[in-house]
Design an enzyme around this catalytic site. Structure first.
Site, mmCIF file in Angstrom:
data_model
loop_
_atom_site.group_PDB
_atom_site.id
_atom_site.type_symbol
_atom_site.label_atom_id
_atom_site.label_comp_id
_atom_site.label_asym_id
_atom_site.label_seq_id
_atom_site.Cartn_x
_atom_site.Cartn_y
_atom_site.Cartn_z
ATOM 1 N N GLY A 20 9.879 12.776 82.255
ATOM 2 C CA GLY A 20 8.799 13.595 83.096
ATOM 3 C C GLY A 20 7.344 12.802 82.862
ATOM 4 O O GLY A 20 6.550 13.472 82.967
ATOM 5 N N LYS A 79 -8.934 14.631 92.054
ATOM 6 C CA LYS A 79 -9.584 13.181 92.225
ATOM 7 C C LYS A 79 -9.344 12.774 93.609
ATOM 8 O O LYS A 79 -10.130 12.097 94.191
ATOM 9 C CB LYS A 79 -9.182 12.400 91.093
ATOM 10 C CG LYS A 79 -7.691 11.951 91.130
ATOM 11 C CD LYS A 79 -7.185 12.058 89.998
ATOM 12 C CE LYS A 79 -5.721 12.460 89.904
ATOM 13 N NZ LYS A 79 -5.191 12.928 88.892
ATOM 14 N N GLY A 89 -8.661 13.240 82.451
ATOM 15 C CA GLY A 89 -8.531 14.455 81.977
ATOM 16 C C GLY A 89 -9.308 15.101 81.009
ATOM 17 O O GLY A 89 -10.522 15.555 81.293
ATOM 18 N N LYS A 116 -10.001 7.715 90.885
ATOM 19 C CA LYS A 116 -10.923 7.821 89.415
ATOM 20 C C LYS A 116 -12.172 6.771 89.625
ATOM 21 O O LYS A 116 -13.133 7.262 89.201
ATOM 22 C CB LYS A 116 -10.202 7.801 88.179
ATOM 23 C CG LYS A 116 -9.120 8.998 88.222
ATOM 24 C CD LYS A 116 -7.980 8.688 87.311
ATOM 25 C CE LYS A 116 -6.970 9.782 87.001
ATOM 26 N NZ LYS A 116 -6.051 9.645 86.328
ATOM 27 N N GLY A 120 -2.027 15.766 81.734
ATOM 28 C CA GLY A 120 -1.436 16.773 80.841
ATOM 29 C C GLY A 120 -2.049 18.022 81.266
ATOM 30 O O GLY A 120 -3.045 18.051 81.198
ATOM 31 N N GLU A 161 -15.180 17.560 85.913
ATOM 32 C CA GLU A 161 -14.901 16.838 84.579
ATOM 33 C C GLU A 161 -13.673 16.035 84.531
ATOM 34 O O GLU A 161 -13.085 15.096 84.344
ATOM 35 C CB GLU A 161 -15.349 17.323 83.403
ATOM 36 C CG GLU A 161 -15.350 16.471 82.090
ATOM 37 C CD GLU A 161 -16.133 15.303 81.992
ATOM 38 O OE1 GLU A 161 -17.350 15.312 81.976
ATOM 39 O OE2 GLU A 161 -15.510 14.117 82.001
ATOM 40 N N ASP A 208 -3.934 6.091 92.196
ATOM 41 C CA ASP A 208 -4.751 7.040 91.405
ATOM 42 C C ASP A 208 -5.923 6.619 90.603
ATOM 43 O O ASP A 208 -6.880 6.946 90.424
ATOM 44 C CB ASP A 208 -3.474 7.522 90.309
ATOM 45 C CG ASP A 208 -4.211 8.741 89.278
ATOM 46 O OD1 ASP A 208 -4.570 9.894 89.579
ATOM 47 O OD2 ASP A 208 -4.410 8.068 88.004
ATOM 48 N N THR A 244 0.864 23.423 86.916
ATOM 49 C CA THR A 244 1.026 22.874 85.617
ATOM 50 C C THR A 244 -0.182 23.066 85.053
ATOM 51 O O THR A 244 -0.438 23.717 83.961
ATOM 52 C CB THR A 244 1.360 21.245 85.560
ATOM 53 O OG1 THR A 244 2.729 21.004 86.180
ATOM 54 C CG2 THR A 244 1.521 20.809 84.084
#
Lengths: 430, 430
Positions: B189, B107, B136, B207, B305, B131, B203, B15
């Site tokens: 999604g 990450k 994101g 981070k 995204g 970064e 997650d 993606t």
């Protein structure tokens, strides 16, 4: 710059200058560690070196002679924090010519003398950094210039003046009149004795010039765009928009690409409460950037003030020291702008309010004028009924061209039944 | 790197990889102008090079052999976007050993193998940029590392997972159950088929590890701190907190210095509506940073995204090309942390809710237990009266130590009249 030591000269020992001194007092270890060098605040020049600024400073480094910095071969970096056009401009140009990097927070100077300052720095192969000039401690210039470098910037807009935002926030919270809140803000030190610069949008306009250059590669001088302040905003309009329309009012600087042209403008704006900018209150600033890939990014923080601005100045300083070979880019090399739109060519939703006698046919005449000018109405409200007194009428339009709206307004203002001329506030669409 | 041309190899055509290809398709001119060089996406490696990713790509540059990138002397920069621990780790280390700069959004890998990755890059005198791994498209790492470099960081906290924020936003808007919103999010999604990683806070924790290293100079592995997800959050708690207490619920990652120690934790948190983070909804992310000089800074945008993440990846790429001699700093060289606090040592306000039989003395017993554990109560609510059924009791405490709260909770849960065990949600104070 030497390998182990960097010397800095500071011109201007005012509020922000004292903040820079305080950072060196408190965080010298952090600065040295980051730079892996000894970073010295070597000289501080000001005409007044006797008044106590409330920070500890070695009297030996104070000087009233700016040439102790500008002509000092030991000084690598000059920080200019005196403000104003002259002699700040002359000092900065001299620093460049003497091969010194310069850091400045002087948005007025940068906005006005952009070309001369940048080209003189380039010619001398030194750097000019000015993160603190827009948004104080908010990292907006670096974000535009570096993080979002892969994007075509579509829009940059935001709340860039803390004084104006404080006043609008208080008017909105308390229903107070502009003049009363201004007086209170002056008493609290949130507004200058002469507040014109802040409340009439000039400060925002200067910041917007810098953002427009960095975002779109286009330098637009202030006389070329619409700048409107907040001194005519009434608590009645704020209250109606807040309670009936769910809008907040903010003084925005806006630069955005739209249909082959750049819109650039500063004016009070109603913002839907669902937009994050609507929640940015008091002296805080926030800037929205829209890039074609990154989407929306918002940066929020203290847009002014001793500590936050000094943080950005010393941040620039560390960046210069760490990256002596780094190429500084001042926005896209090639302008992304085909033309600058006049305010008459801009499209927006509008809020208009007026007072008219409640006679049969008045509303019909007004809506008829709007209709003839191609303006369709989203909502209309007439607040109270009175046959003898003029009553408030408030209209929200759908998106329409400013030119059409101004023509309609001129005609409506001419009606004999209209007793208080139209106040117009543009609405930010999401 | 050559003087006029830079070649990039991309590993992982998923993606985000496809997003990177799309940026080069659409904004190649911008990238070249910024870099003042021809920047070529030279090779794209993936095991699957036949599935259509919906972006135009020259089939010649596609390869299934990663060594076409890793062992290719023409490649200057490697972008790793395959994700996961292996073989991503091996590939990145090999790229470093072959003197290639690496950009990654991985990450999980960075949080787990920080030391090895950074030291291998350093040893080979190449750079590692990531970064895109946190927030994101939000420029949070550069802000921490560069703009706020003059500050001692006091706190970094925020909403770092879009899936969890989307679910909590929908639960809050519609009063829906967690499981129902999760199903809907999966259909749209916004959530993975196996959502554990996002909804259980892992997650966010990864981070937070990166932010903690960059903000405080301290690497803390995930097993060393409290990580709690959102799967036990009920619409009843959200609704009560929203309507009665004016709180929003968010999954926060929090790292902050407090009284000689670093707090680091991930958990659902009630946030006063007046705090800007409370207005960050849907899949958006926002990170608050508190520096000793800059004060609070908030950065907001799309935390994930294809497009936003690719924007950060190519932003890193331009930065690497422009600043080949730039020193990359990965947070303070010297840890600013004296000790890591256990969750039991952390102080917070708490929201606790339970169900108990409405018998005489029950409330007194519960408040007595809290009192004995040194917990003072800000508010208490018992929602309905019923002598036969257990009724909800909701208590908001003043700031208290987690250890005391957990001891009190254990005792309250043991009471025979308590029919539904306590749910605890920590409250962010402003």
């Amino acid at each position: 710059m030497s390998d182990n030591e960097i010397n800095i000269g500071l011109i201007g020992f005012g509020t922000i200058g004292a903040g820079v001194v305080e950072i060196f007092n408190k965080n010298q270890d952090i600065v040295n560690q980051k730079c892996e060098k000894q970073v010295n605040l070597k000289k501080v020049a000001d005409l007044d070196i006797t008044t106590d600024r409330g920070v500890k400073i070695d009297p030996e480094i104070l000087t009233t002679d700016v040439n102790d910095i500008l002509e000092n071969d030991d000084i690598d970096i000059v920080i200019e924090l005196m403000g104003g056009y002259e002699p700040a401009r002359t000092f900065i140009l001299k620093a460049f010519d003497n091969k010194k990097h310069v850091i400045s927070a002087n948005k007025a100077l940068i906005a006005k003398h952009w070309e001369e300052l940048i080209s003189t720095a380039d010619k001398n192969n030194v750097k000019f950094s000015f993160e603190a000039s827009v948004g104080g401690g908010i990292p907006v210039l670096q974000t535009l210039n570096e993080n979002l470098a892969a994007n075509r910037i579509e829009a940059v807009y935001g709340i860039m003046n803390g004084t104006a935002n404080y006043i609008l926030t208080k008017m909105s919270e308390d229903g107070s009149q502009f003049a009363d809140v201004l007086t209170e803000a002056q008493e609290k030190g949130y507004a200058e004795a002469d507040p014109t610069f802040d409340i009439e949008g000039h400060d925002t306009a200067q910041k917007l010039i810098v953002l427009t250059k960095l975002g779109f590669g286009e330098y637009v001088e202030q006389s070329k765009f619409h700048v409107e302040g907040i001194s005519n905003i009434t608590p009645e309009d704020i209250e109606f928009a807040k309670n009936e329309l769910n809008y907040a009012i903010k003084l925005l600087g806006i630069a955005k690409q739209s249909n082959g042209g750049l819109e650039i403008r500063v004016h009070p704006t109603f913002i839907p409460k669902s937009h994050l900018l609507a929640s940015v209150d008091d002296v805080f600033n926030a800037i929205y950037i829209q890039g074609d890939f990154v989407g929306p990014v918002m940066l929020y923080g203290q847009g002014a003030g001793r500590m936050a601005t000094a943080s950005a100045v010393v941040g620039d300083c560390i960046d210069l020291i760490l990256n002596k070979n780094k190429k500084i880019s001042y926005g896209p090399n090639i302008s992304q702008v085909e033309k600058i739109k006049k305010i008459s060519e801009v499209s927006s939703k509008y809020y208009i309010s007026l007072k008219a006698l409640d006679r049969p046919g008045v509303l019909e005449t007004i809506t008829g004028i709007l209709n003839k000018n191609g303006i369709s109405i989203e909502s209309i409200a007439q607040k109270t009924n009175s046959e003898t007194q003029a009553v408030p009428i408030i209209i929200v339009s759908h998106e329409t061209k400013e030119e059409n709206m101004q023509q309609a307004i001129a005609k409506i203002n001419d009606l004999t039944d209209v007793k208080e001329k139209i106040r117009l506030i543009r609405i930010l669409e999401e």
